[in-house]
Structure formats: structure tokens, C-alpha cells
Scaffold this motif. Structure first.
Motif, mmCIF file in Angstrom:
data_model
loop_
_atom_site.group_PDB
_atom_site.id
_atom_site.type_symbol
_atom_site.label_atom_id
_atom_site.label_comp_id
_atom_site.label_asym_id
_atom_site.label_seq_id
_atom_site.Cartn_x
_atom_site.Cartn_y
_atom_site.Cartn_z
ATOM 1 N N PRO A 99 -0.614 -0.246 -4.676
ATOM 2 C CA PRO A 99 -1.663 -0.375 -3.821
ATOM 3 C C PRO A 99 -2.875 -1.314 -4.357
ATOM 4 O O PRO A 99 -3.452 -1.933 -3.906
ATOM 5 N N PHE B 167 0.950 -1.375 -0.077
ATOM 6 C CA PHE B 167 0.036 0.119 -0.077
ATOM 7 C C PHE B 167 0.691 1.374 0.089
ATOM 8 O O PHE B 167 0.398 2.417 -0.155
ATOM 9 N N GLN B 168 2.072 1.036 0.369
ATOM 10 C CA GLN B 168 3.052 2.279 0.251
ATOM 11 C C GLN B 168 3.855 2.421 -0.897
ATOM 12 O O GLN B 168 4.429 3.444 -1.048
ATOM 13 N N LYS B 169 3.861 1.490 -1.745
ATOM 14 C CA LYS B 169 4.657 1.479 -3.017
ATOM 15 C C LYS B 169 3.960 2.426 -4.082
ATOM 16 O O LYS B 169 3.046 2.618 -4.203
ATOM 17 N N GLY B 170 4.870 2.756 -5.160
ATOM 18 C CA GLY B 170 4.293 3.118 -6.348
ATOM 19 C C GLY B 170 3.767 2.065 -7.329
ATOM 20 O O GLY B 170 4.132 1.045 -7.015
#
Lengths: 659, 305
Positions: free
Chosen positions: B220, B51-54
Motif C-alpha cells: 500500500p 493496495f491489497q498486497k502485503g
């Protein structure tokens, strides 16, 4: 009052095409005049239906009319009102769609003919639905059936169109012939042409069985129940799309109306009747969707889905019949409401699908699914409307298709509680069949939507596609709104279906409970709304995450292969391959594979198609055999109309002196 | 008050427990293989990280590609609210909710498969085709199983069909229920793409089903897909636990732990199956699913005869 408005509406719609004939071949004004008249007639008709529902007192209107040997007698009841709504609604939207889709300037040779018969067909259908005696019913029926023939053969300069036109003409005449026999039998039983409930005590078993068989043959042919569907795929595919929309959405429902109306005349049908109708529905539903999956032609595929949905409708009707045999009002109400609501729903989403398919064909000039692809980028609105139609036809919540299938499910599973033994509960085994139909429909529409609108263009043809004009998008938008409306507030329309059930089984009128006591329709609407809200929140969540993280655009991951081309995409045929394989015992696909390749292979090709089994392996061989056997009969068939009139005269003369 | 507490526990469990099941499956498989395996909570770490990745989106894709994960997650989450966990109570319960359950999962499948086709990749097309095809056979088996429960309970509400009274039916109609249990376990494996239907850990795209459909998702969106898959596994595990252990102690302090233990047991069972079996050839998958249909159908026939 409502009858008068209706009759005026029918009259105006029926002649709406005539003024257009006096305008020039390229005249846009003539097209607008016709369309305006037809829309006005249908709006007037809709007003009549609305008045009936508001006042809820249909007074039969009888005018003495000696022409056809019976009075001109019309009456609206709950059942006919249900069928009138889609007739007028789809006609209005189809007419508006035709403004952009079939411009007079683009089709000078057949545009006026098309609109003339579009009006006649609308009027014919409305007339047969409100007819209170069988003569008037047949009059409306034939107006509709013949007008539909001219609509199917709109482009009669094409040989393939003429061919499907002839198949349709033969099918519809066989249907009419059995209806003549059917109504003659009913006349023998009741002594009048009026369509009123029969006294079964005075009826031998053989006659009532004959009535059922004739009704199934005549009305089943029009509705496209499975072994009788031979005319349907071709006719739907070859007709202009707004004609396909009304044919698939409404005309075939006239078969269901006729079946429901005739069966309503029998207060105590044998239990077997319901079983037969339910069984035919299951066969039609499963085979219809299986054939649909194997098609390469966008409109042929949608046509087979009509057969599937007619199957679902017949399942509901069968359940209602079983309920009537066993005096189970809850089964009658659930079955008939499911059946009739699915009639509405199918009219809405199938018209929507045909209209959006029409706008695809308008843009790319091909119906071959495997030549298309990636249209969602150039035609985003059409894609959205097609997607709405696809979700609805698969019976998925939160749209309207779910509601009617849900009613039928609850009714079918309800039969499990009957303690009368296995023959009563066996109806419940139609529920897993309905589940199979639903899952197959999902597979099919994933295939269609994916192959047509998603991915990349598979041929140069679909690359420069353009969005449809507003006059074509507006009807699709209206139909989509209807799909959402029924899905979200099903409880709102429930009283109309209770009225219809009361009209269908008048002897149980007082025993019928409100639909809301059997199924929590309000709750379903809330669930649909909650689903929307949750989807909105979920999208918001993803959107927020994507805003706060980096987003890169890149090519599709090719699993290590760098030179993938659009032609390497999975085609719709490959998508359907496993299912076609599973059902090859009935589909009998024709596959041409390349021979084993030599050392230095040349270009080769693979071809597969699934022609209609019943048409190609049963009907056509039987007709060819007939043609050979009765070749001697051609001496009477001279092709001169004077000779035929002479035959008719001689026949009448013989009949006159028969006794 | 009681219902409110129950429903709150239900929602909290439904949202937090599912990734643990996946962790437990992985742990069980590791145990069988003699490895240490990833930590039990690995899936939670994965989800948080995703959820924090690009993300990388294919140029071919449209909005449908982004709608897929959202619909998949939302439908699975809504499905959980329909399943009773203890005591015959579910937050959302109404006549015919079993149909709603089956069709809402169908909606998720519809959009997941469309998102796969949106990439234009032939591998993802294959995955989508297999997913929707196998679902065609799983769906009737599921409904046939529900028919057995509907006949026994006389109700069309999942909460009533799977409440404590099912325990008494185990002694009277055990044969039918065993058949349904077997059939549903097969469906659990098929719907959640476990061995023998699909191998979540394979590295050959040609042979995958569910995993190959989500090849192009990242960040995400991939997180939503994985979380949705975990929720879906939990839905089926919960159904099976209620079917196999329909006991009501009457004390929530016993009922809830029993239910949670049951789901963990189902997860371990899935791990055991994955450890001792090989993946089926794709052409044999329909055969096993038809067998599942027949098992349930026999169960239903035993009851209505």
C-alpha cells in the motif's frame, strides 16, 4: 506600569548569576537558585511586554541620570515589544535547558561563569531594545556583546574556543566602534542623543549616506549579513548549545533591531537604501544556505543557516524601506511584518534546532555529521523536535516559517504591479531568489536529518546514544508548540505586527491598513489545519491497510549486494556533492584525493572541507598584512595596564585643550 | 450551485484522471516503438493490486519511512485543489496561493527524500540527493514563470492568473508566455522524473532519481507513492493546459472536455519526448534546468522592461 515590570525583570535577570557565585563549585543548589532568579526575571519581563500589548500605551520613563551624560530614558513601542518577546522567551527556555545540559557538577570550572553572563546578556539585550537614547542603547549593546564573548569562550581551556573567541571579540569591537561613529553623527544632525525621527531637510546627502554605511557595518556585523559574517559560524559552533541557541536566535537579531530602529528615524529614505538592504539580504540568504550545505559540523551548519535567515529578514526590511521611499503602505506592512515575524520564527525554530542538536551532542559527544546516523531510534523525541524545527526553517507549511516567507513573497510580487518602470519592479526578482533559498534549505535539512537521525549508526560512538533528560526536552517541546501555534493561527498575532509597523513609520501611522486586507492570514491558518487533517486521514488509511495485510520485516534491499555495512551508507558529504560542485566558484572546497593507486593499493583516504571563504581569503590575509605593516607600533603596546591608563590620560588631556 | 458542481467535477477528475495520463504516456511510447503496450488502464489495475498486497519493511526504518508516502500523496492531492481547471475557478483559492502550491510540493519532496534516507541504502541516498538538488533549480524557474502571470493578470491568485483573460494577453505578450510555457514544460519533465531527466523504466539503480528513492517501499505504501506521483504529474499538466489554452467557452459542456483533452495531449507530448530523446547524463541535468530558469527570466524581463 509595563516599563516598571520590565525594568525589574531586567534588573533581576542581570544579577541572577551573582548569588550562584557564593555557592560551591559542585553545588546543584546554587545552579537552581541562579536559574530560578533568571527565569523569574524573564517572566517578569514577559509580563511587562504582555501588559504593554494589553494596554497599548507605552509611556516613556525618564529618570535623570548624569553618569553617562544623558538621561536614563526608556520607552516601549510596538517595534521594541516585538523584539523583547524572543529575548525573554529564549532566555527562560535556555536557562531551563542548561539545568540538564550544563550541570554544575559536570562543569565545576565554568558553570557559574556561564550562568552569570547568561543573565547579564539577557538584561543587556532587553535594555538596548527599550533604550530611548543612544547612550543607554550603547550601554545595553556592550553589556550584551561582552557577556556574549564570555559565553562563547565558556570552555576557554580549549585552543580552538579561544581562537573563535578572539575573532568574535574583534568583530564586535569593530561593530561597536562604527556604532559610536553612527550615534555621534546622529547627534550632530539632531542635536540630541534621543532616538527620535530626524528632520531630513537639514541634512546633507553625504551625512545620511554615511549613516547608512555605518549602520550597515555596525549592525550588519552583529546580525551576520554575508560579507560581515566571519565571526558567526565559529562562535556558534564552539559555544555550549543553549548559548548558541540564544546567540543565533536572539543576539544576532539585535543587529536587525538596531538597523530597523536607526532606519526608522529617516521618514524619506532614498530608494537606493531599500535596494541595498534587499540586495544584501539576497546575497546573504543564498550564500548562507550554500555554505551551510557544504558543512560537516552540525552546529557550524546551523550557524550558516542563521546567516541565510538573516538574509531573508533583511529582504523583508529592504522591501519595507522601498515602500517607505515610495509611500506604499502595503509594501511597508508586508515587508516589515514579514521581517519581524521571521525574527520571531527564526528565534523559535533556530533555538529549537540548536537545543536538539545540543541534546545529540550531549548524547554522542561529537558534532561530526558523518559520524552519526540512526539516532531516531534511540532518541525519538529529540528526532521529532529536530524534524519540526527542520520543517519550520525550510519555510514549509503548515509551520510558522511559511507564514513569514509568504508575507515577504506577497510583498515582493506586489511590486510587479507598480507602473513606475523597471527600477521599481526589479524588487520582484528577489522572489525567485527566495524560492532558491527555500529549495536549498530543503536540500540541506534533508541531508542533516537523514545523516544524523536516519539510517544506521555510522560509528560506534552514536550506537549507544541515550534520550535527553526531561529538563532538556521540555524547552524543545515548548518551542515546537510555538512553531505550530504561529503556523496555525497567524491571524491572531497580526495586530502586534501592525503596531510595530506603525511604530517604525510613525508618519504613516494612520494610513496603514490592517494586515488582513492585504493577505488572508485566517485562510492560511485554515489551510494549515486542513493539511494536518488530511495528513491524519492519510496516515489512518495507510495504517488501516497495513493492519489488514501482511507486514514482514527484512533488511534493506541492497540491490543484490548481500554484505552492505553501515559505513557504505550515503554520507552527508556525498549528499551535498552535486550542490557543492554547482557552487564551487564561491565555496572553493578543499579536496584531498588519493593519488592514482599502484598495482597493490594500500589504505588511502579522501578528505574534503569548505572553510569560510571571507574569513580565510580576505579577512585573515588583510589582518596579517596589517600586523606586518604596523609592527613598529608595538613599542606602545607594552602589556602593562599602567602604561595604557597613561595613554588614556594623555589623550584626554590633549582633547581637553584641543581648542 | 454552479461553483459546487464545478468543484465536485474538479475533485472527481483530480482523483480519477491522473493514472490515465501515465497510461497514455506508456501507450504513446509503445506506439513509437512499434509495440502494443500495456492497456491504457494498467495503472488503475496496478494501484488497486498494490493496495491489497502485503508489505516488506526494512529493519532500519522508523516511522519516517511510513510518513513519506502519506505526506507525498496528501500534498499532491492538496496541490490539485489549488489549480484552476476551467473558467478561473479552483476549490481552494486565495491571495498568494501560488506560494502555497510551490511550498506544499516542497513539503512532499522533503518527506519523500527523508523516507529514502531512512532505509540507509546508499542507492536511495543518491536518489534523494539528486531529487532535492534538481528541485533547487526547478523552483526558481517555476516562480519566475508565475511572476510573468502575476504581472499580466495583476493578481496573486492562481485562479485569476490562469483565467480566460490570459487569452487576450497571448496576443499582446505572447513572447513572454511562450518562454514560460517552454520553461514549465521542462519543469514538468524534471519534477515528474521523465526523460530526459530520469528514466522511469531503467533497470540500473545507479542512474535513477525518483524511482531509486522508492526502491524499498512496497504494498500500500508503494501504491500511495505511485498515486501521488500521478497526481503531481496532473498538477503540472493542468498548469500547462491552462497556460496554453486559457479559453473560456462559457459552457461547462465544452470547457471540461477541452481541459481533459488538453491534459491528455500534454501526456502524449511527454510520451513523444520520451520516445525521441535519450536520457541526459546526470552532469548535464543542471544545465537544462538552468536553461529553464533563464527562459522564464527572459519572459519576465520582457514584461517589466
Amino acid at each position: 506600569m509595563s516599563e516598571v515590570a520590565l525594568l525589574w525583570g531586567i534588573g533581576i535577570a542581570g544579577v541572577s548569576g551573582v548569588p550562584g557565585l557564593f555557592f560551591g563549585r559542585y553545588s546543584f543548589t546554587g545552579q537552581c537558585v541562579t536559574t530560578a532568579l533568571s527565569v523569574a526575571g524573564s517572566v517578569l519581563g514577559l509580563t511587562g511586554v504582555g501588559l504593554y500589548w494589553l494596554a497599548a500605551d507605552g509611556r516613556p520613563l525618564v529618570l535623570p541620570w548624569g553618569v553617562l551624560g544623558a538621561d536614563f530614558s526608556v520607552a516601549i513601542d510596538g517595534l521594541s515589544a516585538i523584539f523583547l518577546l524572543p529575548v525573554f522567551l529564549v532566555s527562560i527556555l535556555g536557562n531551563i535547558y542548561g539545568l540538564g545540559y550544563w550541570k554544575q557538577a559536570d562543569h565545576p570550572e565554568n558553570g557559574r561563569k556561564l550562568r552569570l553572563f547568561y543573565g547579564v546578556m539577557t538584561a543587556g539585550m532587553a535594555l538596548l531594545v527599550i533604550a530611548h537614547n543612544s547612550i543607554l542603547f550603547l550601554f545595553g549593546w556592550e553589556s550584551m556583546a561582552l557577556a556574549a564573548f564570555f559565553l562563547v569562550t565558556t570552555e576557554d581551556h580549549k585552543a580552538e574556543v579561544r581562537e573563535v573567541g578572539f575573532i568574535y571579540l574583534i568583530a564586535t569591537h569593530v561593530a561597536t566602534l562604527s556604532l559610536f561613529a553612527l550615534f555621534a553623527l546622529l547627534y550632530v544632525i539632531s542635536g540630541s542623543f534621543d532616538l527620535v525621527p530626524l528632520n531630513e531637510n537639514s541634512m546633507p546627502d553625504g551625512i545620511s549616506t554615511a549613516v547608512l554605511i555605518l549602520a550597515l557595518l555596525g549592525f550588519g556585523l552583529k546580525a551576520g549579513l554575508m560579507p560581515l559574517h566571519v565571526w558567526l559560524p565559529g562562535a556558534h559552533a564552539m559555544a555550549p548549545s543553549h548559548v548558541s541557541a540564544i546567540m543565533s536566535g536572539v543576539i544576532i537579531k539585535m543587529g536587525i533591531y538596531g538597523l530597523a530602529r536607526v532606519l526608522s528615524l529617516f521618514p524619506h529614505p532614498p530608494l537606493l537604501w531599500g535596494g541595498v538592504v534587499l540586495g544584501l539580504g539576497v546575497v546573504s540568504g543564498i550564500l548562507g544556505v550554500v555554505f551551510a550545505i557544504s558543512q560537516h559540523d552540525l552546529k557550524r551548519l546551523l550557524a550558516y543557516h542563521s546567516i541565510e535567515n538573516i538574509g531573508i529578514i533583511a529582504m523583508g526590511l529592504g522591501l519595507a524601506l522601498i515602500g517607505r521611499s515610495l509611500n506604499r503602505v502595503d509594501w511597508i506592512l508586508l515587508g516589515l511584518s514579514g521581517c519581524l515575524l521571521h525574527v520571531w520564527n527564526h528565534a523559535l525554530f533556530k533555538s529549537l534546532l540548536f537545543l536538539s542538536a545540543g541534546s545529540v551532542i550531549h548524547a554522542v559527544h561529537t558534532r561530526e555529521i558523518d559520524h552519526l546516523g540512526g539516532l531516531a531510534r534511540n532518541m525519538p523525541r529529540t528526532a521529532l523536535y529536530f524534524l519540526i524545527g527542520a520543517v519550520a526553517i525550510c519555510g514549509l507549511p503548515p509551520l510558522n516559517g511559511f507564514i513569514s516567507e509568504y508575507l515577504i513573497y506577497v510583498g515582493l510580487l506586489g511590486t510587479l504591479q507598480e507602473s513606475g518602470g523597471p527600477s521599481f519592479t526589479s524588487a520582484a526578482f528577489a522572489a525567485p531568489a527566495l524560492a532558491l533559498i527555500g529549495a536549498l534549505a530543503v536540500a540541506c535539512f534533508v541531508k542533516v536529518f537523514g545523516a544524523v537521525f536516519l539510517g544506521q549508526a555510522r560509528s560506534a560512538r552514536s550506537a549507544p546514544a541515550h534520550e535527553a533528560p526531561p529538563s532538556m526536552l521540555l524547552p524543545m517541546a515548548a518551542l515546537s508548540v510555538c512553531c505550530f501555534f504561529i503556523g496555525l493561527v497567524p491571524g491572531f498575532i497580526a495586530p502586534l505586527f501592525e503596531q510595530a509597523a506603525a511604530a517604525w513609520a510613525p508618519e504613516l501611522r494612520d494610513a496603514l491598513p490592517p494586515l488582513s486586507t492585504l493577505v488572508p492570514l485566517g485562510r492560511i491558518g485554515v489551510m494549515a489545519a486542513a493539511l494536518f487533517a488530511a495528513l491524519f486521514l492519510g496516515s489512518l488509511l495507510l495504517w488501516a491497510r497495513l493492519r489488514n495485510t501482511s507486514v514482514v520485516r527484512h533488511v534493506t534491499w541492497g540491490c543484490g549486494y548481500a554484505a552492505a555495512t553501515p559505513r557504505m551508507q550515503y554520507t552527508s558529504s556525498s549528499f551535498a556533492q552535486i550542490l557543492v560542485g554547482l557552487f564551487r566558484w564561491v565555496l572553493r572546497p578543499r579536496i584531498q584525493k588519493p593519488a592514482p593507486l599502484p598495482l597493490f593499493p594500500k589504505a588511502t583516504s579522501f578528505h574534503s572541507e569548505v572553510p569560510d571563504v571571507v574569513l580565510n581569503e580576505v579577512v585573515l590575509p588583510a589582518f596579517h598584512l596589517n600586523a606586518r605593516v604596523y609592527a613598529w607600533f608595538r613599542i606602545f603596546q607594552q602589556g602593562s595596564i599602567q602604561a595604557y591608563l597613561l595613554y588614556i590620560f594623555l589623550t584626554l588631556l590633549v582633547l581637553l585643550f584641543w581648542r | 450551485m454552479d461553483t459546487l458542481v464545478h468543484n465536485s467535477v474538479h475533485v472527481v477528475l483530480a482523483l480519477t484522471l491522473p493514472p490515465l495520463l501515465l497510461g497514455l504516456i506508456a501507450k504513446t511510447k509503445a506506439l513509437f516503438a512499434g509495440r502494443k503496450g500495456p492497456p491504457l488502464l494498467q495503472w488503475y489495475f496496478d494501484l488497486i493490486r498494490l493496495f491489497q498486497k502485503g508489505s516488506v519493511f526494512s529493519q532500519t526504518t522508523t516511522w519516517v519511512f511510513r510518513a513519506g508516502p502519506v505526506v507525498g500523496l496528501v500534498t499532491a492531492a492538496m496541490a490539485i485543489l489549488l489549480i484552476p481547471m476551467v473558467n478561473g475557478i479552483a476549490p481552494l483559492s486565495f491571495t498568494g496561493d501560488l506560494i502555497f502550491l510551490a511550498y506544499i510540493l516542497g513539503l512532499g519532496r522533503f518527506f519523500t527524500a527523508l523516507a529514502a534516507l531512512d532505509t540507509g541504502s546508499s542507492f536511495e541516498g543518491m536518489g534523494a540527493a539528486r531529487e532535492v538538488t534538481f528541485a533547487c533549480l526547478a523552483e526558481p524557474a517555476f516562480i519566475l514563470g508565475l511572476m510573468v502571470l502575476a504581472k499580466l493578470s495583476g493578481s496573486l491568485k492562481l485562479a485569476t492568473m490562469l483565467d480566460g483573460s490570459l487569452a487576450t494577453h497571448w496576443s499582446s505578450s505572447g513572447a513572454s508566455l511562450v518562454l514560460v510555457l517552454l520553461s514549465w514544460f521542462i519543469i514538468l519533465l524534471a519534477e515528474n522524473s521523465r526523460i530526459p531527466f530520469d528514466d522511469p523504466n531503467t533497470h540500473l539503480e545507479l542512474t535513477m532519481i525518483h524511482e531509486v528513492m522508492v526502491l524499498d517501499h512496497s504494498g500500500p505504501a508503494l501504491g500511495m507513492i505511485l498515486y501521488g506521483a500521478a497526481l503531481k504529474l496532473f498538477v503540472f499538466a493542468a498548469l500547462i493546459v491552462r497556460l496554453a489554452l486559457p479559453v473560456n467557452m462559457g459552457d461547462p459542456w465544452l470547457d471540461w472536455p477541452l481541459f481533459i483533452g488538453g491534459t491528455l495531449l500534454v501526456a502524449m507530448l511527454v510520451g513523444v519526448v520520451e520516445s525521441v530523446m535519450a536520457r541526459l547524463r546526470l552532469t548535464h541535468v543542471p544545465v537544462l534546468l538552468i536553461a529553464a530558469c533563464l527562459l522564464s527570466a527572459f519572459g519576465a524581463i520582457l514584461l517589466v522592461r
